[in-house]
Design a protein around this motif. Structure first.
Motif, short mmCIF file in Angstrom:
data_model
loop_
_atom_site.label_atom_id
_atom_site.label_comp_id
_atom_site.label_asym_id
_atom_site.label_seq_id
_atom_site.Cartn_x
_atom_site.Cartn_y
_atom_site.Cartn_z
N HIS A 1 0.71 -1.18 -0.05
CA HIS A 1 0.03 -0.01 -0.06
C HIS A 1 0.91 1.16 -0.08
O HIS A 1 1.74 1.44 1.05
N ASP A 53 -7.86 4.53 5.01
CA ASP A 53 -7.68 3.54 3.89
C ASP A 53 -6.58 2.80 4.07
O ASP A 53 -6.68 1.67 3.85
N ARG A 102 -6.80 0.72 7.08
CA ARG A 102 -7.91 -0.42 6.85
C ARG A 102 -7.22 -1.57 6.15
O ARG A 102 -7.25 -2.80 6.46
N TRP A 103 -6.08 -1.01 5.11
CA TRP A 103 -5.38 -2.19 4.49
C TRP A 103 -4.33 -2.93 5.21
O TRP A 103 -4.29 -4.02 5.22
N TYR A 153 -12.80 -7.20 -0.51
CA TYR A 153 -12.13 -6.01 -0.15
C TYR A 153 -10.63 -5.89 -0.83
O TYR A 153 -10.36 -4.88 -1.47
N MET A 154 -9.96 -7.11 -0.91
CA MET A 154 -8.56 -7.16 -1.14
C MET A 154 -8.51 -7.07 -2.76
O MET A 154 -7.58 -6.36 -3.34
N GLN A 192 -8.93 -3.57 -3.98
CA GLN A 192 -7.91 -2.61 -3.72
C GLN A 192 -6.65 -2.93 -4.56
O GLN A 192 -5.98 -2.03 -4.72
N ARG A 193 -6.77 -4.12 -5.09
CA ARG A 193 -5.49 -4.49 -6.16
C ARG A 193 -5.08 -3.23 -6.90
O ARG A 193 -3.83 -3.07 -7.15
N LEU A 253 -2.27 -0.82 -5.68
CA LEU A 253 -1.12 -1.28 -4.67
C LEU A 253 -0.09 -1.56 -5.71
O LEU A 253 -0.13 -1.79 -7.07
#
Length: 324
Positions: A85, A157, A160-161, A217-218, A221-222, A225
């Motif tokens: 992140h 954010d 959270r990650w 969620y993951m 987010q990719r 990243l």
């Protein structure tokens, strides 16, 4: 990795130089997961003191999972996920001297205290540790060159990650190693960790509450990243882990541990670190985790578990949860 700084009660300001992943796990998970095999550490916190067993307690899945020594690998894996992140990573590189040999081990031990208290401490101890974490996050900032702006380290954010990276890593390593967990147990574990998210300043409802929510969620987010170019690669850092003299003989093991942590990552995460990502690597990681966990199971519990984990198991046994 913003939460990394929160785990360090005295985060560094403006340290300069190149740094990167390494500090959190080297101290926290060696102490919290492996201290019972001969390491040293501070006093245990609050198990069995009346009815106050903190965030989780003897009927939780968390207590069943978190004391297992194999979670050393889960801690490294969490660190590697956190490092993808950009804001979380820059929060560390611009504010921390974790690898300063003169200071590193003391910070690792303070980090250990936070991890251990959060998992096994009393409600009052967890509240005190969390308040300190949030105070540090609120006072430190870093610069985001992607957006051309400064941001605070309590950026929700990034926090959270970091939270999700921890939960996913502990759960993934535990299940692949053969720690007995049903699908329902896995969902409970994720839901229980909403309480841990609140300790660092997130709202419980703002983090995933099930394995399916975690994965969704993951995946979402990719696209944002990547591993920031100004940070040193963790494989290189593992070659010179800042251990105290009494543990210097363990240095050769850290590159191997880091390689296993990398292999246990999702393939897309390994590619972001510029490493090979094949199904064969997945199979090797799972087989190695299982072998290590079985091997550790042959070590007597008095040596295998840290003092806090042993006391937690005693409390769970009283509730009929585990055999000590």
């Amino acid at each position: 990795m913003i939460a990394l700084l929160g785990y360090l009660p005295e985060a560094d300001r403006g340290a300069g130089g190149r740094t990167g992943p390494g500090g959190f796990v080297l101290g926290a998970w060696w102490e919290a997961g492996m201290r019972g095999t001969g390491g040293t550490g501070g006093p245990d916190h609050g198990l069995g003191d009346g009815l106050d067993n903190g965030l989780f307690g003897p009927e939780s899945v968390t207590w069943r999972v978190m004391g297992e020594p194999i979670l050393l690998i889960g801690g490294f894996r969490a660190l590697l996920l956190q490092g993808l992140h950009p804001r979380a990573m820059r929060g560390v590189t611009q504010n921390s001297a974790l690898l300063d040999p003169a200071e590193a081990w003391a910070r690792f031990q303070r980090t250990t205290d936070f991890v251990r208290v959060r998992t096994f401490g009393t409600t009052a101890e967890v509240a005190k540790a969390g308040a300190r974490v949030r105070r540090i996050h609120a006072t430190l900032t870093a610069f985001d060159p992607d957006r051309g702006e400064r941001f605070r380290l309590d950026d929700p954010d990034a926090l959270r990650w970091v939270h999700v990276g921890e939960v996913d890593s502990y759960l993934s390593v535990a299940r692949r190693a053969g720690v007995p967990l049903s699908d329902a147990d896995a969902d409970r574990f994720v839901a229980e960790w909403r309480r841990a998210a609140e300790v660092v300043g997130l709202r419980g409802d703002d983090v995933p509450g099930s394995v399916a929510e975690l994965r969704d969620y993951m995946e979402a987010q990719r696209p944002g990243l990547y591993f920031v170019p100004e940070a040193s690669h963790p494989l290189l850092l593992s070659l010179n882990a800042p251990l105290p003299l009494r543990l210097a003989a363990l240095k050769p093991a850290f590159p191997v541990i880091m390689m296993l942590a990398f292999a246990s990552l999702p393939r897309w995460a390994r590619r972001l670190y510029g490493l090979p990502a094949t199904p064969l690597g997945d199979l090797w990681a799972s087989a190695t985790l299982k072998t290590l966990h079985r091997g550790l199971g042959l070590v007597p519990a008095q040596m295998r578990y840290s003092p806090s984990a042993r006391r937690a198991r005693e409390v769970m046994a009283a509730y009929g949860g585990v055999r000590t």
